[in-house]
Design a protein around this motif. Structure first.
Motif, PDB file in Angstrom:
ATOM      1  N   ASP A   3     114.856  69.149  -7.888  1.00 14.56           N
ATOM      2  CA  ASP A   3     115.722  68.285  -8.779  1.00 14.56           C
ATOM      3  C   ASP A   3     116.563  69.122  -9.798  1.00 14.56           C
ATOM      4  N   LEU A   7     120.358  68.815  -9.910  1.00  9.50           N
ATOM      5  CA  LEU A   7     120.917  68.186 -11.222  1.00  9.50           C
ATOM      6  C   LEU A   7     121.959  69.164 -12.146  1.00  9.50           C
ATOM      7  N   LYS A  10     125.249  69.200 -10.304  1.00  8.93           N
ATOM      8  CA  LYS A  10     125.885  68.063 -10.566  1.00  8.93           C
ATOM      9  C   LYS A  10     126.657  67.970 -11.949  1.00  8.93           C
ATOM     10  N   ARG A  11     125.855  68.635 -12.732  1.00  8.76           N
ATOM     11  CA  ARG A  11     126.235  68.568 -14.483  1.00  8.76           C
ATOM     12  C   ARG A  11     127.425  69.733 -14.358  1.00  8.76           C
ATOM     13  N   GLU A  16     126.597  70.942  -3.995  1.00  7.94           N
ATOM     14  CA  GLU A  16     124.979  71.179  -3.795  1.00  7.94           C
ATOM     15  C   GLU A  16     124.782  72.100  -2.547  1.00  7.94           C
ATOM     16  N   VAL A  57     114.486  69.880 -18.121  1.00 12.16           N
ATOM     17  CA  VAL A  57     115.411  69.046 -17.138  1.00 12.16           C
ATOM     18  C   VAL A  57     115.440  67.688 -17.863  1.00 12.16           C
ATOM     19  N   THR A  58     114.563  66.963 -18.486  1.00 14.32           N
ATOM     20  CA  THR A  58     114.834  66.065 -19.085  1.00 14.32           C
ATOM     21  C   THR A  58     116.089  65.899 -20.043  1.00 14.32           C
ATOM     22  N   LEU A  61     119.558  67.928 -18.416  1.00 11.53           N
ATOM     23  CA  LEU A  61     119.868  67.580 -16.969  1.00 11.53           C
ATOM     24  C   LEU A  61     119.748  65.920 -16.869  1.00 11.53           C
ATOM     25  N   VAL A  62     119.147  65.426 -17.253  1.00 13.49           N
ATOM     26  CA  VAL A  62     118.734  64.041 -17.392  1.00 13.49           C
ATOM     27  C   VAL A  62     119.370  63.148 -18.494  1.00 13.49           C
ATOM     28  N   GLN A  64     121.520  64.803 -20.885  1.00 15.81           N
ATOM     29  CA  GLN A  64     122.750  65.074 -20.718  1.00 15.81           C
ATOM     30  C   GLN A  64     123.076  65.831 -22.127  1.00 15.81           C
TER      31      GLN A  64
END
Length: 261
Positions: A3, A7, A10-11, A16, A57-58, A61-62, A64
């Protein structure tokens, strides 16, 4: 693919399925610098969380968000490791040019050391607008990127065995010290950076626990937002706008994609 890897790609806008080679690292560093804000809002709002892979990550990446050096370089470190690079995290001490000495709060800068073909490079995406947008070799060669020139000098100090020097575009005419770092003080365990976060959040001389700060590079300069001003560097031209809290929130959203200020 994890992930984090998906992620992160993607950001920053990397396909990918693209293989990340050493030659592509400059593109990664540019995209990262122009995407992730260098910011201290969690410190100011007293909403810090422990430094773990999952929390990074949270947050970044989640949700932002951006972060400070120990967050920005940690998330990049994980991305590099997951793409097959030989990397580790190192500690350093930032030079305070106003006081003409290294910061009294100690080793609170986290950076990355990457080994490629038996050569060690410094890789840093967590030094505000002063970040080199290419890997910098520890051999002393000068690296030129869109925001300035960078080199590393072998120098034994109380704070490490090497020094990053820089000459920022449109700002510096002479070389100046960025920070000292220690190649003997490295780790692959990001939980050890919690000590840095604690000092940054609590020390009375910390530069990041007084007022909000958000900054990031652009393709023509950089943007810096505080609770009292918004400064834009564009091709060496500086414009500064005095602001209030309402305007701060508007600008944080418009220019940095941060809607939870």
């Amino acid at each position: 693919m994890s992930d984090l890897n998906l992620l992160f790609r993607k950001r920053i806008g990397i396909p990918e399925n693209e293989k990340i080679t050493f030659d592509l690292l400059s593109n990664i560093l540019v995209n990262t610098a122009m995407t992730f804000p260098f910011e201290n809002l969690c410190i100011i709002s007293n909403k810090t969380r422990s430094i773990t892979k999952e929390n990074l990550v949270t947050k970044m990446l989640v949700n932002q968000e951006g972060g400070l050096c120990y967050e920005l370089n940690s998330i990049l470190y994980f991305f590099l490791i997951e793409n097959g690079f030989n990397a580790t995290l190192a500690s350093g001490v930032v030079y305070d040019h106003a006081k003409k000495g290294y910061q009294a709060i100690g080793r609170t800068h986290a950076t990355i050391l990457l080994t490629h073909e038996e050569q060690i490079y410094l890789v840093d995406t967590g030094f505000g607008a002063n970040i080199p947008l290419k890997p910098v070799p520890l051999t002393g060669g000068t690296v030129i990127s869109t925001n300035g020139e960078y080199r590393i000098k072998k120098e034994d100090t109380s704070f490490g065995d090497y020094v990053l020097e820089m000459k920022l575009k449109h700002k510096d005419t002479d070389w100046k010290v960025g920070y000292a770092f220690d190649t003997k003080d490295t780790t692959s365990d990001v939980s050890k950076l919690n000590n840095i976060q604690t000092i940054i959040a609590e020390h009375e001389e910390s530069p990041f626990n007084k007022n909000p700060l958000i900054t990031r590079l652009t393709d023509r300069g950089n943007l810096t937002l505080t609770n009292s001003s918004f400064t834009k560097w564009v091709d060496g031209i500086v414009t500064k706008e005095e602001i209030d809290n309402v305007r701060f929130k508007e600008l944080a959203s418009q220019y940095f994609g941060m809607d939870n200020t």
